[in-house]
Motif scaffolding. Structure first.
Motif, PDB file in Angstrom:
ATOM      1  N   ALA A 164       0.828  -1.198   0.000  1.00 39.05           N
ATOM      2  CA  ALA A 164       0.000   0.000   0.000  1.00 39.05           C
ATOM      3  C   ALA A 164       0.866   1.252   0.000  1.00 39.05           C
ATOM      4  N   ALA A 165       0.643   2.126  -0.968  1.00 35.32           N
ATOM      5  CA  ALA A 165       1.367   3.391  -1.068  1.00 35.32           C
ATOM      6  C   ALA A 165       0.484   4.374  -1.830  1.00 35.32           C
ATOM      7  N   TRP A 166       0.883   5.636  -1.849  1.00 37.22           N
ATOM      8  CA  TRP A 166       0.072   6.647  -2.527  1.00 37.22           C
ATOM      9  C   TRP A 166      -0.024   6.382  -4.027  1.00 37.22           C
ATOM     10  N   TRP A 167       0.995   5.673  -4.552  1.00 36.85           N
ATOM     11  CA  TRP A 167       1.046   5.458  -5.997  1.00 36.85           C
ATOM     12  C   TRP A 167       0.486   4.103  -6.423  1.00 36.85           C
ATOM     13  N   THR A 168      -0.015   3.298  -5.495  1.00 39.72           N
ATOM     14  CA  THR A 168      -0.458   1.944  -5.836  1.00 39.72           C
ATOM     15  C   THR A 168      -1.558   1.944  -6.896  1.00 39.72           C
ATOM     16  N   VAL A 169      -2.626   2.691  -6.668  1.00 41.65           N
ATOM     17  CA  VAL A 169      -3.746   2.706  -7.624  1.00 41.65           C
ATOM     18  C   VAL A 169      -3.326   3.300  -8.964  1.00 41.65           C
ATOM     19  N   PRO A 170      -2.607   4.445  -9.003  1.00 40.28           N
ATOM     20  CA  PRO A 170      -2.163   4.947 -10.307  1.00 40.28           C
ATOM     21  C   PRO A 170      -1.314   3.950 -11.082  1.00 40.28           C
ATOM     22  N   VAL A 171      -0.422   3.236 -10.397  1.00 37.93           N
ATOM     23  CA  VAL A 171       0.414   2.254 -11.090  1.00 37.93           C
ATOM     24  C   VAL A 171      -0.424   1.095 -11.609  1.00 37.93           C
ATOM     25  N   LEU A 172      -1.415   0.671 -10.842  1.00 34.78           N
ATOM     26  CA  LEU A 172      -2.283  -0.410 -11.315  1.00 34.78           C
ATOM     27  C   LEU A 172      -3.090   0.030 -12.541  1.00 34.78           C
ATOM     28  N   LEU A 173      -3.534   1.278 -12.551  1.00 34.77           N
ATOM     29  CA  LEU A 173      -4.246   1.787 -13.720  1.00 34.77           C
ATOM     30  C   LEU A 173      -3.326   1.869 -14.928  1.00 34.77           C
ATOM     31  N   LEU A 174      -2.089   2.302 -14.710  1.00 32.28           N
ATOM     32  CA  LEU A 174      -1.122   2.335 -15.806  1.00 32.28           C
ATOM     33  C   LEU A 174      -0.812   0.925 -16.293  1.00 32.28           C
ATOM     34  N   SER A 175      -0.770  -0.039 -15.368  1.00 37.57           N
ATOM     35  CA  SER A 175      -0.537  -1.425 -15.754  1.00 37.57           C
ATOM     36  C   SER A 175      -1.672  -1.946 -16.621  1.00 37.57           C
ATOM     37  N   ALA A 176      -2.901  -1.576 -16.271  1.00 41.02           N
ATOM     38  CA  ALA A 176      -4.050  -1.980 -17.077  1.00 41.02           C
ATOM     39  C   ALA A 176      -3.959  -1.398 -18.480  1.00 41.02           C
ATOM     40  N   LEU A 177      -3.585  -0.134 -18.586  1.00 41.59           N
ATOM     41  CA  LEU A 177      -3.449   0.509 -19.896  1.00 41.59           C
ATOM     42  C   LEU A 177      -2.306  -0.104 -20.692  1.00 41.59           C
ATOM     43  N   GLN A 178      -1.206  -0.388 -20.016  1.00 46.14           N
ATOM     44  CA  GLN A 178      -0.063  -1.001 -20.714  1.00 46.14           C
ATOM     45  C   GLN A 178      -0.422  -2.370 -21.272  1.00 46.14           C
ATOM     46  N   ASN A 179      -1.105  -3.191 -20.468  1.00 45.43           N
ATOM     47  CA  ASN A 179      -1.533  -4.500 -20.952  1.00 45.43           C
ATOM     48  C   ASN A 179      -2.428  -4.368 -22.181  1.00 45.43           C
ATOM     49  N   ALA A 180      -3.349  -3.411 -22.108  1.00 44.85           N
ATOM     50  CA  ALA A 180      -4.291  -3.222 -23.208  1.00 44.85           C
ATOM     51  C   ALA A 180      -3.571  -2.801 -24.481  1.00 44.85           C
ATOM     52  N   LEU A 181      -2.664  -1.846 -24.381  1.00 49.15           N
ATOM     53  CA  LEU A 181      -1.949  -1.384 -25.563  1.00 49.15           C
ATOM     54  C   LEU A 181      -1.090  -2.501 -26.159  1.00 49.15           C
ATOM     55  N   LEU A 182      -0.368  -3.213 -25.304  1.00 43.58           N
ATOM     56  CA  LEU A 182       0.501  -4.275 -25.809  1.00 43.58           C
ATOM     57  C   LEU A 182      -0.304  -5.359 -26.507  1.00 43.58           C
ATOM     58  N   GLU A 183      -1.339  -5.842 -25.853  1.00 39.17           N
ATOM     59  CA  GLU A 183      -2.078  -6.975 -26.406  1.00 39.17           C
ATOM     60  C   GLU A 183      -2.913  -6.584 -27.618  1.00 39.17           C
ATOM     61  N   LEU A 254     -10.460  -1.186 -19.175  1.00 40.14           N
ATOM     62  CA  LEU A 254     -11.523  -1.197 -18.174  1.00 40.14           C
ATOM     63  C   LEU A 254     -11.560  -2.524 -17.412  1.00 40.14           C
ATOM     64  N   MET A 255     -11.462  -3.638 -18.141  1.00 36.21           N
ATOM     65  CA  MET A 255     -11.513  -4.953 -17.481  1.00 36.21           C
ATOM     66  C   MET A 255     -10.356  -5.141 -16.516  1.00 36.21           C
ATOM     67  N   ASP A 256      -9.146  -4.816 -16.975  1.00 35.50           N
ATOM     68  CA  ASP A 256      -7.984  -4.990 -16.105  1.00 35.50           C
ATOM     69  C   ASP A 256      -8.015  -4.018 -14.935  1.00 35.50           C
ATOM     70  N   ALA A 257      -8.466  -2.797 -15.177  1.00 37.29           N
ATOM     71  CA  ALA A 257      -8.519  -1.810 -14.094  1.00 37.29           C
ATOM     72  C   ALA A 257      -9.463  -2.258 -12.991  1.00 37.29           C
ATOM     73  N   VAL A 258     -10.620  -2.786 -13.375  1.00 36.40           N
ATOM     74  CA  VAL A 258     -11.585  -3.261 -12.377  1.00 36.40           C
ATOM     75  C   VAL A 258     -10.990  -4.400 -11.555  1.00 36.40           C
ATOM     76  N   VAL A 259     -10.323  -5.328 -12.235  1.00 33.69           N
ATOM     77  CA  VAL A 259      -9.751  -6.476 -11.541  1.00 33.69           C
ATOM     78  C   VAL A 259      -8.576  -6.054 -10.661  1.00 33.69           C
ATOM     79  N   PHE A 260      -7.633  -5.274 -11.223  1.00 29.39           N
ATOM     80  CA  PHE A 260      -6.430  -4.891 -10.481  1.00 29.39           C
ATOM     81  C   PHE A 260      -6.756  -4.007  -9.279  1.00 29.39           C
TER      82      PHE A 260
END
Length: 277
Positions: A164-183, A254-260
């Motif tokens: 848990a950190a201040w950046w946890t949610v932003p990083v998870l959202l960026l991870s969701a976007l990165q997965n989406a763009l790559l795939e 959206l799918m990854d963001a909800v899950v992450f």
């Protein structure tokens, strides 16, 4: 670059022009085939190979598949600032194959973003279609995961293991976007475009994209493999008909963001009671 013979459009060959020796269509298609293997070998194809080896490892262990776990978005260091640095570096370098695929699709200065429909020509429509696709795929996908867990053919997927950190949610959202763009850019936009140029038929093209998507999810078990193959069929066919990858990126994000983010925000005791941790 020498020009190609009449069976391959000259515009498909960077630098082609009058007065240069002709290149056969077969030679150009061989070049494209090698290119596809290189791009996949640097990105999702490599992940697929590792996932196949991982599932072989999992199914040959004494421990049942349903008793095993797979962790997404793990913490990479025990100090928060260093963990954040590693997370951002990982996200950034994971997008390099996306940049490569777009660059290769932008022959002779043609906009790759416009070519695969990742531009801002229809933002409202892309958002609405993406949200609809997310609901269409995401809700049954969660159900399939639950069924897979009950049947013991799907590992327990821990969607987030960041401290848990201040950046946890932003990083998870960026991870969701990165997965989406790559795939979506590589497995759908780039691959479908190249297979079309290689004269693959619609069924083979959609099957290749869908099986690629399923392959790099095999490490999660047979349920996610099947679910992602189905998702791959829907997404590849949508792109083949509509020529826009933008809605697919929206849906996947959206799918990854909800899950992450959902996983990270649910208290540990509730996750335990639901069998999620």
């Amino acid at each position: 670059m020498p020009r190609v013979s009449a069976d391959v459009p000259a515009a498909a060959v960077p630098g082609a022009g009058a007065g240069t020796p002709p290149v056969s269509g077969a030679a150009w298609r061989r070049r494209l085939t090698v290119e596809v293997w290189i791009v996949l070998g640097l990105s999702l194809g490599r992940s697929g190979v590792y996932a196949v080896v991982t599932i072989l490892d999992r199914v040959t262990r004494p421990e049942a598949l349903g008793a095993q776990t797979a962790t997404l978005n793990p913490s990479r260091a025990d100090r928060p600032w260093l963990d954040l640095t590693y997370q951002l570096l990982s996200l950034g370098f994971a997008l390099v194959p996306v940049a490569l695929a777009l660059y290769l699709l932008s022959a002779q200065g043609r906009s790759a973003l416009r070519r695969i429909g990742l531009d801002r020509a229809r933002p409202g429509r892309d958002l609405l279609v993406g949200a609809g696709l997310a609901a269409l795929i995401g809700i049954p996908g969660l159900g399939l995961y639950v069924v897979g867990r009950l049947l013991g053919v799907t590992v327990e997927v821990r969607a987030a293991a960041l401290d848990a950190a201040w950046w946890t949610v932003p990083v998870l959202l960026l991870s969701a976007l990165q997965n989406a763009l790559l795939e979506e850019v590589v497995a759908v936009g780039y691959l479908v475009e190249r297979l079309r140029e290689l004269r693959w038929g619609p069924v083979a093209t959609v099957a290749a994209s869908a099986l690629l998507r399923g392959s790099y999810h095999l490490y999660q078990g047979w349920g996610p493999f099947v679910g992602n193959v189905v998702m791959g069929v829907v997404f590849a066919e949508y792109y083949r008909r509509r020529g826009r990858v933008g809605p697919l990126v929206v849906a996947h994000t959206l799918m990854d963001a909800v899950v992450f983010v959902g996983y990270a925000l649910v208290p540990d005791d509730i996750r335990t009671s639901l069998g999620l941790s």
